[in-house]
Design a protein around this motif. Structure first.
Motif, PDB file in Angstrom:
ATOM      1  N   ALA A   1      51.501  12.726 -83.269  1.00 30.22           N
ATOM      2  CA  ALA A   1      52.489  12.191 -82.329  1.00 30.22           C
ATOM      3  C   ALA A   1      51.819  11.096 -81.506  1.00 30.22           C
ATOM      4  N   GLY A  21      59.710   8.658 -80.277  1.00 31.33           N
ATOM      5  CA  GLY A  21      58.959   9.591 -81.132  1.00 31.33           C
ATOM      6  C   GLY A  21      58.083   8.861 -82.129  1.00 31.33           C
ATOM      7  N   GLN A  44      54.875   7.811 -84.241  1.00 34.50           N
ATOM      8  CA  GLN A  44      53.773   8.633 -84.743  1.00 34.50           C
ATOM      9  C   GLN A  44      52.808   7.767 -85.557  1.00 34.50           C
ATOM     10  N   GLN A  80      59.375  13.000 -85.692  1.00 37.92           N
ATOM     11  CA  GLN A  80      59.328  13.643 -84.377  1.00 37.92           C
ATOM     12  C   GLN A  80      60.755  13.864 -83.871  1.00 37.92           C
ATOM     13  N   ARG A  81      60.952  14.967 -83.169  1.00 38.12           N
ATOM     14  CA  ARG A  81      62.287  15.311 -82.672  1.00 38.12           C
ATOM     15  C   ARG A  81      62.867  14.181 -81.804  1.00 38.12           C
ATOM     16  N   ALA A  82      62.040  13.580 -80.958  1.00 41.87           N
ATOM     17  CA  ALA A  82      62.544  12.529 -80.057  1.00 41.87           C
ATOM     18  C   ALA A  82      63.017  11.302 -80.846  1.00 41.87           C
ATOM     19  N   ASP A 112      57.410  18.487 -83.240  1.00 42.53           N
ATOM     20  CA  ASP A 112      57.183  18.369 -81.795  1.00 42.53           C
ATOM     21  C   ASP A 112      55.687  18.175 -81.573  1.00 42.53           C
ATOM     22  N   GLY A 113      55.119  17.225 -82.281  1.00 44.26           N
ATOM     23  CA  GLY A 113      53.672  16.999 -82.152  1.00 44.26           C
ATOM     24  C   GLY A 113      53.042  16.786 -83.513  1.00 44.26           C
TER      25      GLY A 113
END
Ligand SMILES: [Zn+2]
Length: 281
Positions: A194, A201, A203, A145-147, A179-180
């Protein structure tokens, strides 16, 4: 004797997968690999208000998935170097002692896989008990995930409880920055969902096994079956309201799809699952 029976199991495993079966089912099998143990002095950090002052042993696992399009690894456990320390590795705060009974590299070798064979790689999140051996998997596409990626490779990785040295080699990996949710093989058999809260982030992974059906691998969304049932998260989570929202969303998803939740760190639940070199289908 133990060596003989292990070899026998491997032969059995190797004997029952023809290329035709693999391509028909997408996911052929999943190995649940023992990836360490974490002994804690006070479990109530993970279950606020409950069992205060009680010691606890958390299990730890890695999951190796055989898909027709290649091998995927989910989480990497405690660092293999801990296996050389008879007393385990205790964190500076003295609250957790990590053990690694058998290095991940050895467990992979037992099923005939080398780190370079792993083409698809994801971690639930970057904490040390999940990223301990991440640096082995430089040949894989990293799904993150980007975060989480920003937190891992940003200037303040430590602030999130990450040890950047554990995964620094992944910086050069081909990466799918998410992003998900993401359907890894494009056939609906392996889905990253996510599930933020424990880390920015975090998952979870849903694997549709050919015989067992859908299984959700928890990461640290929850640490115990108890935590899933009663919606309990650790006091040190990155974002507690988001952690609760994630549990509610994943419970709804599990209800809709009939997915079972396999809780990575729950010793009792995992005692019932076959471990590598045996596998589940
Ligand atoms: Zn963990």
């Amino acid at each position: 004797m133990a060596r003989l029976s292990r070899a026998f199991l491997f032969l059995l495993a190797a004997g029952c997968a023809t290329p035709t079966e693999q391509s028909a089912s997408g996911v052929d099998r999943m190995y649940v690999i023992n990836c360490g143990e974490n002994h804690v002095k006070d479990v109530s950090r993970w279950t606020p208000g409950v069992n205060v002052g009680q010691p606890h042993v958390f299990a730890n696992h890695c999951y190796l998935i055989k898909h027709a399009k290649g091998w995927m690894l989910w989480d990497t456990g405690n660092a293999d170097r801990i296996a050389a320390l008879p007393g385990g590795f205790t964190n500076p705060q003295g609250t957790i002692t990590a053990f690694m009974r058998k290095p991940l590299a050895e467990s992979l070798k037992e099923v005939g896989v080398t780190p370079a064979d792993i083409k698809h790689f994801a971690m639930s999140h970057a904490h040390g008990d999940h990223s301990g051996n991440a640096n082995y998997f430089t040949a894989a596409t990293l799904y993150v995930q980007r975060a989480e990626y920003s937190a891992m490779f940003g200037a303040e990785a430590q602030k999130f409880g990450f040890i950047a040295a554990n995964y620094e080699k992944l910086r050069a990996n081909p990466a799918m920055i998410l992003d998900g949710d993401h359907d890894v093989f494009g056939d609906g058999t392996v889905t990253i969902k996510a599930a933020p809260g424990h880390t920015p982030g975090h998952q979870v992974l849903v694997v549709r096994l050919p015989k067992t059906g859908p299984v959700m691998l928890s990461g640290d969304m929850v640490h115990l079956q108890y935590s899933w049932t009663y919606r309990v998260v650790p006091s040190f989570n990155f974002d507690i309201p988001r952690s609760m929202a994630t549990i509610d969303a994943m419970k709804a998803y599990a209800r809709e799809t009939g997915a079972q939740l396999w809780v990575n760190h729950d010793m009792e639940q995992n005692a019932k699952l076959p471990k590598a070199p045996a596998f589940v289908q």
